[in-house]
Design a protein around this motif. Structure first.
Motif, PDB file in Angstrom:
ATOM      1  N   VAL A 186     -59.098  41.427  37.027  1.00 40.83           N
ATOM      2  CA  VAL A 186     -59.789  40.533  37.943  1.00 40.83           C
ATOM      3  C   VAL A 186     -59.515  40.962  39.380  1.00 40.83           C
ATOM      4  O   VAL A 186     -60.414  41.025  40.211  1.00 40.83           O
ATOM      5  CB  VAL A 186     -59.348  39.069  37.724  1.00 40.83           C
ATOM      6  CG1 VAL A 186     -60.037  38.143  38.724  1.00 40.83           C
ATOM      7  CG2 VAL A 186     -59.641  38.626  36.290  1.00 40.83           C
ATOM      8  N   SER A 187     -58.259  41.286  39.663  1.00 36.01           N
ATOM      9  CA  SER A 187     -57.845  41.777  40.971  1.00 36.01           C
ATOM     10  C   SER A 187     -56.535  42.526  40.770  1.00 36.01           C
ATOM     11  O   SER A 187     -56.033  42.650  39.652  1.00 36.01           O
ATOM     12  CB  SER A 187     -57.661  40.624  41.963  1.00 36.01           C
ATOM     13  OG  SER A 187     -56.519  39.845  41.596  1.00 36.01           O
ATOM     14  N   ASP A 188     -55.953  43.025  41.835  1.00 39.54           N
ATOM     15  CA  ASP A 188     -54.680  43.738  41.729  1.00 39.54           C
ATOM     16  C   ASP A 188     -53.561  42.844  41.214  1.00 39.54           C
ATOM     17  O   ASP A 188     -52.561  43.337  40.680  1.00 39.54           O
ATOM     18  CB  ASP A 188     -54.274  44.324  43.086  1.00 39.54           C
ATOM     19  CG  ASP A 188     -55.026  45.606  43.407  1.00 39.54           C
ATOM     20  OD1 ASP A 188     -55.663  46.158  42.484  1.00 39.54           O
ATOM     21  OD2 ASP A 188     -54.976  46.053  44.574  1.00 39.54           O
ATOM     22  N   THR A 189     -53.731  41.543  41.373  1.00 39.67           N
ATOM     23  CA  THR A 189     -52.678  40.622  40.936  1.00 39.67           C
ATOM     24  C   THR A 189     -53.134  39.662  39.846  1.00 39.67           C
ATOM     25  O   THR A 189     -52.464  38.674  39.572  1.00 39.67           O
ATOM     26  CB  THR A 189     -52.149  39.807  42.135  1.00 39.67           C
ATOM     27  OG1 THR A 189     -53.238  39.096  42.735  1.00 39.67           O
ATOM     28  CG2 THR A 189     -51.477  40.702  43.157  1.00 39.67           C
ATOM     29  N   GLU A 190     -54.270  39.947  39.225  1.00 42.08           N
ATOM     30  CA  GLU A 190     -54.740  39.060  38.161  1.00 42.08           C
ATOM     31  C   GLU A 190     -55.507  39.859  37.116  1.00 42.08           C
ATOM     32  O   GLU A 190     -56.316  40.730  37.441  1.00 42.08           O
ATOM     33  CB  GLU A 190     -55.634  37.957  38.734  1.00 42.08           C
ATOM     34  CG  GLU A 190     -56.054  36.912  37.704  1.00 42.08           C
ATOM     35  CD  GLU A 190     -56.883  35.786  38.313  1.00 42.08           C
ATOM     36  OE1 GLU A 190     -57.730  35.208  37.592  1.00 42.08           O
ATOM     37  OE2 GLU A 190     -56.675  35.482  39.505  1.00 42.08           O
ATOM     38  N   PHE A 191     -55.224  39.574  35.840  1.00 42.37           N
ATOM     39  CA  PHE A 191     -56.015  40.140  34.751  1.00 42.37           C
ATOM     40  C   PHE A 191     -56.022  39.156  33.594  1.00 42.37           C
ATOM     41  O   PHE A 191     -55.228  38.202  33.558  1.00 42.37           O
ATOM     42  CB  PHE A 191     -55.494  41.514  34.309  1.00 42.37           C
ATOM     43  CG  PHE A 191     -54.128  41.529  33.660  1.00 42.37           C
ATOM     44  CD1 PHE A 191     -53.987  41.589  32.278  1.00 42.37           C
ATOM     45  CD2 PHE A 191     -52.967  41.549  34.439  1.00 42.37           C
ATOM     46  CE1 PHE A 191     -52.737  41.643  31.679  1.00 42.37           C
ATOM     47  CE2 PHE A 191     -51.713  41.607  33.852  1.00 42.37           C
ATOM     48  CZ  PHE A 191     -51.595  41.639  32.466  1.00 42.37           C
ATOM     49  N   THR A 192     -56.948  39.376  32.665  1.00 45.55           N
ATOM     50  CA  THR A 192     -57.062  38.486  31.513  1.00 45.55           C
ATOM     51  C   THR A 192     -56.798  39.265  30.228  1.00 45.55           C
ATOM     52  O   THR A 192     -57.035  40.474  30.143  1.00 45.55           O
ATOM     53  CB  THR A 192     -58.445  37.827  31.432  1.00 45.55           C
ATOM     54  OG1 THR A 192     -59.449  38.833  31.318  1.00 45.55           O
ATOM     55  CG2 THR A 192     -58.700  36.973  32.665  1.00 45.55           C
ATOM     56  N   ILE A 193     -56.303  38.549  29.244  1.00 41.80           N
ATOM     57  CA  ILE A 193     -56.044  39.101  27.911  1.00 41.80           C
ATOM     58  C   ILE A 193     -56.829  38.252  26.920  1.00 41.80           C
ATOM     59  O   ILE A 193     -56.644  37.031  26.864  1.00 41.80           O
ATOM     60  CB  ILE A 193     -54.549  39.028  27.554  1.00 41.80           C
ATOM     61  CG1 ILE A 193     -53.684  39.641  28.641  1.00 41.80           C
ATOM     62  CG2 ILE A 193     -54.287  39.697  26.201  1.00 41.80           C
ATOM     63  CD1 ILE A 193     -52.192  39.327  28.492  1.00 41.80           C
TER      64      ILE A 193
END
Length: 534
Positions: free
Chosen positions: A158-165
């Motif tokens: 999502v961003s450098d500090t956010e992702f989804t699993i």
């Protein structure tokens, strides 16, 4: 016995190569000098592989990478999750998770820890062609395949500090697994030459690797860039690689070694008196077994094989062995997990096969003989550089006495040599095995060792009904229901016995007079970062 004894790992004992005894003598003579100036010296074994998190599933390497790297979470002494790189991980359905990272984290080389650091590392470790030992930890994530190289499509930046699993299906204990080493991040520099990186890894944990002298020692120094909860309370950790527990314990008694998380059999009766309040003996997430490859003649997944494994199990007097050899540091097993894990029970249906019954053992063996006569002898392979000969001899003698067959230990010089034959599936009789929890869940003990195709499934066991029960347990958010399903799955294991549980092992060891604040965690691993030394 870190991961297999997995962690947690393959739980071994002793150095992983055939280093000359002179090297051991050198270890004893220079631990004091290496351990000066606030540096804690600790017992360890030569890692089986280069220090890459997704390819380290034994204790020797596991002790080191857990200090070099930091994941989304770590575990406290009681097994509770503690935020490290993760600021937060949220989910509404236990299937899709949103990960938010704390800002400002860097690797020890100064490069940032970002969402890509996790996503790329997990994809690398999951690839079939890389054959990493912990790849099965990514199996729940969308896109994972045991058959081909494929991208983990369930990971989205999502961003450098956010992702989804996104998982293939809901998994109730997935969040709990995220503190395990398979989920550590890697810096971009690792991918230029992963083999070379594994010899001197760059991590983001409380320590950095200063040097690794193979078959001798590994030096860690505090990572000044680390900003998490496991800040080093000492000036470094020097892991010394020993060929025997006896040598390590002798150095501990002479204050040449500071921390040891194993006691030789010869000292079990006296170590608490020897060390006084410096002795540690507490329940741990460790189970000891021996395994038989289900492809072996006379031990296949058919009626004969099940009868023979049942007979072997019934022929072992676990209580007598624990009482006479282990002095309250072992407890006879009554399931395939551990008493420190939530949901454990000593009343799982079918576990009567773990109770000594000479008459029933003879009957089962005779029934198997009527199907196909057994010739030759039964053996249990073990690594002679660890404290296993005593119990292997005791178990084999019990089998020999009850069943009237030849039974003996099959010693390998080193843990590495034993594991090479285990993973190559060349052993046709028994071999020592066990499990040290990676994360505090019944699912970890069952999925990673007995699920079809799992990385630590050394028996090559496969039972679709068992796999389906594990899936159901993982997909329920109701922990009581999940526990019921895990116990039902274990009833199938008791019928098939791909491994024969022997006993639970306490976390036990001790420390020198030179250190303080020594504590062992839920999985029997010392909390090295908290140890202080004047």
């Amino acid at each position: 016995m870190n991961r297999l004894i997995l962690s947690r790992r393959a739980f071994g004992a002793g150095v992983i190569s055939t280093a000359a005894l002179a090297a051991l003598a050198a270890c004893s003579s220079d631990t004091t000098s290496k351990g000066g100036d606030g540096i804690v010296t600790a017992y360890d074994t030569e890692p089986q592989n280069p220090l890459i998190p997704t390819n380290t599933n034994e204790v020797g390497g596991g002790r080191i990478i857990d200090l070099i790297f930091a994941g989304l979470y770590s575990y406290d002494a009681h097994g509770a999750l503690v935020n490290e790189v993760a600021k937060d991980v949220t989910t509404q359905d236990s299937q899709t998770f949103t990960v938010t990272l704390n800002e400002g984290w860097t690797f020890s080389d100064g490069t940032p820890v970002t969402s890509d650091s996790f996503i790329k590392a997990w994809n690398y470790g999951a690839l079939k062609s890389h054959a990493h030992l912990s790849s099965a930890f990514f199996e729940p994530i969308e896109g994972f395949s045991y058959d081909t190289d494929s991208e983990l499509t369930g990971l989205k930046k999502v961003s450098d500090t956010e992702f989804t699993i996104t998982l293939k299906a809901p998994q109730s204990d997935f969040l709990l697994s995220l503190g395990y080493s398979a989920f550590y991040p890697l810096p971009e520099s690792a991918y230029a030459d992963m083999e070379a990186f594994g010899q001197k890894p760059v991590g983001n944990g409380p320590y950095s690797l200063s040097s690794w002298t193979h078959n001798e020692r590994c030096e860690l120094v505090p990572n000044e860039k680390y900003s998490g909860p496991r800040k080093a309370a000492n000036k470094g950790v020097s892991f010394v690689f020993y060929t025997t527990y006896e040598s390590g314990y002798a150095d501990l008694q002479s204050d040449s070694l500071d921390v040891i998380d194993a006691i030789p059999d010869s000292a079990l009766a006296t170590f608490k008196d020897d060390l006084g309040d410096r002795a540690i003996n507490q329940p741990g997430a460790v189970i000891q077994c021996f395994t038989i490859d289900v492809g072996s003649e006379h031990f296949k997944m058919d009626e004969e094989g099940r009868l023979r494994r049942k007979a072997l199990s019934l022929a072992i007097d676990r209580k007598k062995i624990c009482d006479t050899l282990y002095y309250s540091t072992r407890t006879p097993a009554s399931d395939f997990t551990s008493p420190v894990i939530s949901g454990w029970s000593d009343k799982v249906p079918g576990n009567e096969v773990l109770t000594f019954d000479a008459t029933a053992a003879k009957e089962a063996w005779a029934q198997a003989e009527a199907i196909s006569p057994f010739t030759g002898s039964f053996s249990i392979a073990y690594n002679a550089d660890g404290p296993h000969k005593t119990w292997v001899d005791a178990v084999c003698n019990s089998i020999k006495t009850v069943l009237g067959i030849e039974a003996a230990g099959n010693p390998y010089p080193t843990f590495k040599e034993l594991r090479a034959d285990v993973t190559a599936h060349t052993l046709t009789s028994g071999f020592r095995a066990g499990w040290q929890g990676d994360y505090p869940s019944m699912g970890n003990f069952l999925n990673m060792v007995y699920r079809t195709g799992a990385g630590s499934n050394d028996a090559q066991y496969s039972n679709p009904e068992f796999d389906a029960l594990l899936d159901q347990a993982a997909q329920t958010a109701d922990q009581t229901q999940a526990t019921t399903l895990y116990q039902k799955a274990q009833t199938l294991l008791f019928a098939d016995l791909p491994a024969i549980p022997l006993w639970y092992q306490n976390g036990f060891g001790g420390h020198s007079t030179k250190v303080s604040n020594v504590e062992f965690g839920w999985n029997s691993a010392p909390l090295y970062h908290a140890v202080t030394k004047d």
